[in-house]
Write an enzyme that holds these catalytic residues in place. Structure first.
Site, PDB file in Angstrom:
ATOM      1  N   ASP A  53      56.155  -3.852  -1.973  1.00 31.40           N
ATOM      2  CA  ASP A  53      55.424  -5.072  -1.648  1.00 31.40           C
ATOM      3  C   ASP A  53      55.205  -5.937  -2.878  1.00 31.40           C
ATOM      4  O   ASP A  53      55.431  -5.505  -4.021  1.00 31.40           O
ATOM      5  CB  ASP A  53      54.064  -4.722  -1.044  1.00 31.40           C
ATOM      6  CG  ASP A  53      54.178  -4.098   0.336  1.00 31.40           C
ATOM      7  OD1 ASP A  53      55.180  -4.369   1.023  1.00 31.40           O
ATOM      8  OD2 ASP A  53      53.268  -3.343   0.717  1.00 31.40           O
ATOM      9  N   TYR A 121      55.402   8.249  -5.998  1.00 35.25           N
ATOM     10  CA  TYR A 121      54.696   7.050  -6.434  1.00 35.25           C
ATOM     11  C   TYR A 121      53.614   7.444  -7.424  1.00 35.25           C
ATOM     12  O   TYR A 121      52.995   8.508  -7.300  1.00 35.25           O
ATOM     13  CB  TYR A 121      54.032   6.344  -5.249  1.00 35.25           C
ATOM     14  CG  TYR A 121      54.964   5.515  -4.401  1.00 35.25           C
ATOM     15  CD1 TYR A 121      55.215   4.183  -4.705  1.00 35.25           C
ATOM     16  CD2 TYR A 121      55.581   6.061  -3.282  1.00 35.25           C
ATOM     17  CE1 TYR A 121      56.061   3.419  -3.922  1.00 35.25           C
ATOM     18  CE2 TYR A 121      56.434   5.303  -2.489  1.00 35.25           C
ATOM     19  CZ  TYR A 121      56.665   3.982  -2.820  1.00 35.25           C
ATOM     20  OH  TYR A 121      57.505   3.234  -2.038  1.00 35.25           O
TER      21      TYR A 121
END
Length: 261
Positions: A53, A121
């Protein structure tokens, strides 16, 4: 002869409106494809492993493409980085917001998205005084944060579960919200925290919601046990807030076969 190529790259996500190409907006995919066109003279569409994003960074994003290149694959990083840094104007020593780390030819059937077997992540948190040099790079949180409580809460999340409560609205609809988290590791160094989450796949904003929930546990705003209750509820309102994109980094991608990068 057409070649199938995988690129590994890093980027500063604060400079882009996310990974996916969008008309009239700066995106990682769009910028990379423009650089490829300038280097090869071809209109090349790259397929990314993860559609990060806006504001999300990458330490090890991967993408693949097929093209009949007029340049050796191993020279692509140098040529692309030169373009991405503005080197076409003779400023080749600069570093752009995107940097290609490696380019490797792979077998014809390989695809960066469909052959992905898992990802890690990292989420970076600072409890110190906000710094202009760290803006857009981490989540500034008012301390103190109890890391032991956060670690206890992670026990409820590791494993295979339905993570519907940790999915934000607005993402691409999925056939199932069941995912497997293999590991959540919290590293603390002074006023800095890094939360590493490894799994086979993630729902929309899943990692950021996990982090926001863990932060609330560390601040004493919810109990570790409430994380398990939120998970079982399948109700987004039972989990914590969505941490901002600034602190999120796509750290590593794992494939279902060995790829020398």
């Amino acid at each position: 002869m057409e070649k199938n190529v995988i690129l590994t790259l890093e980027y500063d996500g604060s400079a882009f409106h996310g990974w996916q190409e969008q008309e009239n907006l700066d995106t990682v995919q769009g910028s990379l494809q423009q650089a490829l066109k300038e280097v090869t003279g071809l209109d090349i569409k790259v397929s990314g492993t993860s559609r990060t994003d806006a504001g999300v960074h990458a330490l090890g994003q991967c993408c693949s493409f097929k093209a009949d290149l007029g340049i050796p694959v191993e020279r692509l990083p140098l040529a692309l980085n030169n373009m991405l840094s503005g080197g076409r104007n003779g400023a080749g020593s600069k570093v752009g917001a995107i940097r290609v780390l490696s380019a490797v030819e792979v077998e014809e059937e390989f695809h960066a998205r469909f052959n992905c077997a898992g990802k890690t992540y990292e989420y970076r948190i600072s409890m110190g005084e906000p710094s202009a040099f760290e803006r857009n790079r981490c989540y500034f949180v008012d301390g103190p944060i109890d890391v032991n409580l956060m670690s206890r809460a992670t026990d409820y999340l590791v494993g295979t579960h339905d993570f519907a409560a940790f999915q934000a609205a607005g993402g691409t609809p999925r056939e199932t919200t069941v995912r497997t988290i293999k590991e959540i590791f919290i590293a603390s160094q002074g006023e800095k925290l890094t939360i590493s989450v490894t799994g086979d796949g993630f729902l929309y904003n899943m990692v950021r919601i996990i982090v926001g929930t863990l932060v609330e546990v560390g601040q004493g705003r919810r109990t570790p046990e409430s994380v398990g209750e939120a998970l079982e509820s399948l109700d987004r309102t039972k989990a914590g807030h969505t941490a901002p994109p600034d602190g999120l980094y796509l750290a590593e991608i794992y494939f279902d076969r060995e790829i020398k990068r």
